[in-house]
Design a protein around this motif. Sequence first.
Motif, PDB file in Angstrom:
ATOM      1  N   GLY A  30       0.830  -1.193   0.000  1.00  0.00           N
ATOM      2  CA  GLY A  30       0.000   0.000   0.000  1.00  0.00           C
ATOM      3  C   GLY A  30       0.863   1.240   0.000  1.00  0.00           C
ATOM      4  N   TYR A  31       0.221   2.391  -0.087  1.00  0.00           N
ATOM      5  CA  TYR A  31       0.991   3.636  -0.066  1.00  0.00           C
ATOM      6  C   TYR A  31       0.564   4.506   1.101  1.00  0.00           C
ATOM      7  N   CYS A  32       1.336   5.526   1.346  1.00  0.00           N
ATOM      8  CA  CYS A  32       1.011   6.537   2.345  1.00  0.00           C
ATOM      9  C   CYS A  32       1.552   7.862   1.842  1.00  0.00           C
ATOM     10  N   THR A  33       0.750   8.896   1.945  1.00  0.00           N
ATOM     11  CA  THR A  33       1.136  10.211   1.441  1.00  0.00           C
ATOM     12  C   THR A  33       2.513  10.629   1.959  1.00  0.00           C
ATOM     13  N   GLY A  34       3.370  11.044   1.059  1.00  0.00           N
ATOM     14  CA  GLY A  34       4.691  11.530   1.451  1.00  0.00           C
ATOM     15  C   GLY A  34       5.811  10.548   1.260  1.00  0.00           C
ATOM     16  N   CYS A  69      15.774 -11.804  -3.237  1.00  0.00           N
ATOM     17  CA  CYS A  69      15.387 -11.724  -4.650  1.00  0.00           C
ATOM     18  C   CYS A  69      13.946 -12.174  -4.870  1.00  0.00           C
ATOM     19  N   CYS A  70      13.357 -12.822  -3.865  1.00  0.00           N
ATOM     20  CA  CYS A  70      11.976 -13.315  -3.985  1.00  0.00           C
ATOM     21  C   CYS A  70      10.975 -12.439  -3.261  1.00  0.00           C
ATOM     22  N   VAL A  71      11.408 -11.290  -2.767  1.00  0.00           N
ATOM     23  CA  VAL A  71      10.512 -10.395  -2.039  1.00  0.00           C
ATOM     24  C   VAL A  71       9.968  -9.338  -3.003  1.00  0.00           C
ATOM     25  N   PRO A  72       8.661  -9.185  -3.103  1.00  0.00           N
ATOM     26  CA  PRO A  72       8.118  -8.154  -3.994  1.00  0.00           C
ATOM     27  C   PRO A  72       8.502  -6.763  -3.521  1.00  0.00           C
ATOM     28  N   TYR A  73       8.614  -5.842  -4.474  1.00  0.00           N
ATOM     29  CA  TYR A  73       8.898  -4.465  -4.077  1.00  0.00           C
ATOM     30  C   TYR A  73       7.617  -3.808  -3.558  1.00  0.00           C
ATOM     31  N   GLN A  74       7.802  -2.763  -2.756  1.00  0.00           N
ATOM     32  CA  GLN A  74       6.665  -2.034  -2.194  1.00  0.00           C
ATOM     33  C   GLN A  74       5.770  -1.545  -3.328  1.00  0.00           C
ATOM     34  N   ARG A  75       4.447  -1.753  -3.188  1.00  0.00           N
ATOM     35  CA  ARG A  75       3.529  -1.483  -4.281  1.00  0.00           C
ATOM     36  C   ARG A  75       2.133  -1.161  -3.765  1.00  0.00           C
ATOM     37  N   TYR A  76       1.293  -0.728  -4.685  1.00  0.00           N
ATOM     38  CA  TYR A  76      -0.116  -0.504  -4.400  1.00  0.00           C
ATOM     39  C   TYR A  76      -0.924  -1.024  -5.592  1.00  0.00           C
ATOM     40  N   GLY A  77      -2.222  -1.247  -5.374  1.00  0.00           N
ATOM     41  CA  GLY A  77      -3.080  -1.730  -6.443  1.00  0.00           C
ATOM     42  C   GLY A  77      -2.882  -3.190  -6.783  1.00  0.00           C
ATOM     43  N   HIS A  78      -2.271  -3.969  -5.900  1.00  0.00           N
ATOM     44  CA  HIS A  78      -2.051  -5.394  -6.098  1.00  0.00           C
ATOM     45  C   HIS A  78      -3.183  -6.183  -5.436  1.00  0.00           C
ATOM     46  N   THR A  79      -3.134  -7.512  -5.551  1.00  0.00           N
ATOM     47  CA  THR A  79      -4.119  -8.368  -4.897  1.00  0.00           C
ATOM     48  C   THR A  79      -3.410  -9.419  -4.062  1.00  0.00           C
ATOM     49  N   ALA A  80      -4.137  -9.918  -3.050  1.00  0.00           N
ATOM     50  CA  ALA A  80      -3.637 -10.992  -2.190  1.00  0.00           C
ATOM     51  C   ALA A  80      -4.769 -11.996  -1.994  1.00  0.00           C
ATOM     52  N   VAL A  81      -4.468 -13.274  -2.194  1.00  0.00           N
ATOM     53  CA  VAL A  81      -5.447 -14.333  -1.949  1.00  0.00           C
ATOM     54  C   VAL A  81      -4.784 -15.413  -1.100  1.00  0.00           C
ATOM     55  N   GLY A  92      -0.044  -5.080  -9.249  1.00  0.00           N
ATOM     56  CA  GLY A  92       0.285  -3.861  -8.513  1.00  0.00           C
ATOM     57  C   GLY A  92       1.427  -3.111  -9.151  1.00  0.00           C
ATOM     58  N   ARG A  93       1.731  -1.950  -8.596  1.00  0.00           N
ATOM     59  CA  ARG A  93       2.754  -1.090  -9.175  1.00  0.00           C
ATOM     60  C   ARG A  93       3.340  -0.166  -8.116  1.00  0.00           C
ATOM     61  N   ASN A  94       4.483   0.431  -8.459  1.00  0.00           N
ATOM     62  CA  ASN A  94       4.956   1.619  -7.757  1.00  0.00           C
ATOM     63  C   ASN A  94       4.852   2.774  -8.752  1.00  0.00           C
ATOM     64  N   ASP A  95       5.542   3.885  -8.517  1.00  0.00           N
ATOM     65  CA  ASP A  95       5.392   5.021  -9.416  1.00  0.00           C
ATOM     66  C   ASP A  95       6.194   4.877 -10.699  1.00  0.00           C
ATOM     67  N   GLU A  96       6.914   3.769 -10.843  1.00  0.00           N
ATOM     68  CA  GLU A  96       7.717   3.560 -12.046  1.00  0.00           C
ATOM     69  C   GLU A  96       7.107   2.535 -12.982  1.00  0.00           C
ATOM     70  N   PRO A 122      -0.626 -13.259 -17.589  1.00  0.00           N
ATOM     71  CA  PRO A 122      -1.266 -11.968 -17.894  1.00  0.00           C
ATOM     72  C   PRO A 122      -0.250 -10.837 -17.892  1.00  0.00           C
ATOM     73  N   GLY A 123      -0.588  -9.768 -18.603  1.00  0.00           N
ATOM     74  CA  GLY A 123       0.255  -8.586 -18.609  1.00  0.00           C
ATOM     75  C   GLY A 123       0.202  -7.850 -17.290  1.00  0.00           C
ATOM     76  N   ALA A 124       1.262  -7.113 -16.996  1.00  0.00           N
ATOM     77  CA  ALA A 124       1.348  -6.365 -15.738  1.00  0.00           C
ATOM     78  C   ALA A 124       0.209  -5.355 -15.642  1.00  0.00           C
ATOM     79  N   ARG A 125      -0.312  -5.189 -14.431  1.00  0.00           N
ATOM     80  CA  ARG A 125      -1.451  -4.293 -14.228  1.00  0.00           C
ATOM     81  C   ARG A 125      -1.607  -3.957 -12.751  1.00  0.00           C
ATOM     82  N   ASP A 126      -2.463  -2.988 -12.493  1.00  0.00           N
ATOM     83  CA  ASP A 126      -2.900  -2.702 -11.130  1.00  0.00           C
ATOM     84  C   ASP A 126      -4.394  -2.417 -11.168  1.00  0.00           C
TER      85      ASP A 126
END
Length: 391
Positions: A30-34, A69-81, A92-96, A122-126
């Motif tokens: 997830g994200y947090c302002t700032g 190397c197996c840890v996802p980078y910090q992101r938002y808009g992803h899913t967890a099941v 999910g994505r970051n700002d890049e 599937p193609g990358a998405r958020d």
Amino acid sequence: MYWTIHLEGGPRRVNHAAVAVGDHIYSFGGYCTGENYRRQRPIDVHVLNTVNYRWTAVPIIRPDDPQSCCVPYQRYGHTAVAYGDKIFIWGGRNDEAACNILFCFDTKTLRWSCPKVHGAIPGARDGHSACVIGHSMYIFGGFEEYIDRFSQDVHALDLEKMEWRYVITQGNPPSYRDFHSASAIGTRMYIFGGRGDIHGPYHSQEEVYSNEIVYLETLTSTWHCPRTTGYIPLGRRSHSAFVYKNRLYIFGGYNGICDKHFNDLYCFVPATNHWIQVKTQGKRPCKRRRQSCCVVGDRVFLFGGTSPYLGVQPVINEEISEEMLFEGFDSKLMDHNDLHVLDFAPSLRTLCLQVVIARHLDENWLPEDIWWDIRAMTTNNNISRPLNNTG
């Protein structure tokens, strides 16, 4: 149906992904302002003990750890099941950039892995949705990174064989959209809400918000749009959807056309295709979007999200993410670190404790176990950094 708990001091997160395994809820990213979301760093993981309402943070993996190397980078808009004791993170994505690598978090060992997958990845998405039906994780929609458009496709990952497939469907699919919800009831995947565009797959800022219920019968890969009755909620995105006793519930969200946040609660009954506006007791959460909701037993745990800031604008640093600018930082949105609990079947014990707390009754005469329950229900967490540090 009673809102019983309201505690502050948990993880201050927006657009995170969370899922329950046993008595614990695991929240990812997830994200947090700032905060800076251009720089890649390991995703954070927070765990809520639903017995004592305490949050803990899973230690961040060090760069020299072979597992890093197996840890996802910090992101938002992803899913967890959840599938058994494992949790699968996708998209999910970051700002890049966005991501389409599958990650697995083992709740027994608190370790990450990258399962080897094959098939039509599937193609990358958020902003997509995901749910588990049978042995497969189904994903729908979202905003695809590389082709720069909304999606209305369905993909399924066999969690036993680790094989992706593109699901060829029949019937009329839901319109192109992101930040909707997908909920599994039996063999059906129910889609509600989300943000689309009048130009279909392309984002022109002319948004549309559907309030139709559409479901995919996964046995036949066929879409159905039942005729519904009752108090149908206004179209929205970034809401929460959860299932309790084969009924679908919708909480909160945001409609950009009328620029309105919600804190209402609706129930959809699949057996009759009927909507009910639910009236609850207790103090409900404030209007918000992009929170998380998880069901454990007869209780729903809601935490995080963002809503219009009603006071003085908090001080933040200069590293405001593109996501927050797009979401209307100038509109003074406030990120939350709170926890709310909705109890569908509160016990007499719980209701009595509510009276003791609300009326500030003398607790000295109470048995130790009841006193402990009151402390757990009223003591804030303290893992968030101050708001001006936006942790």
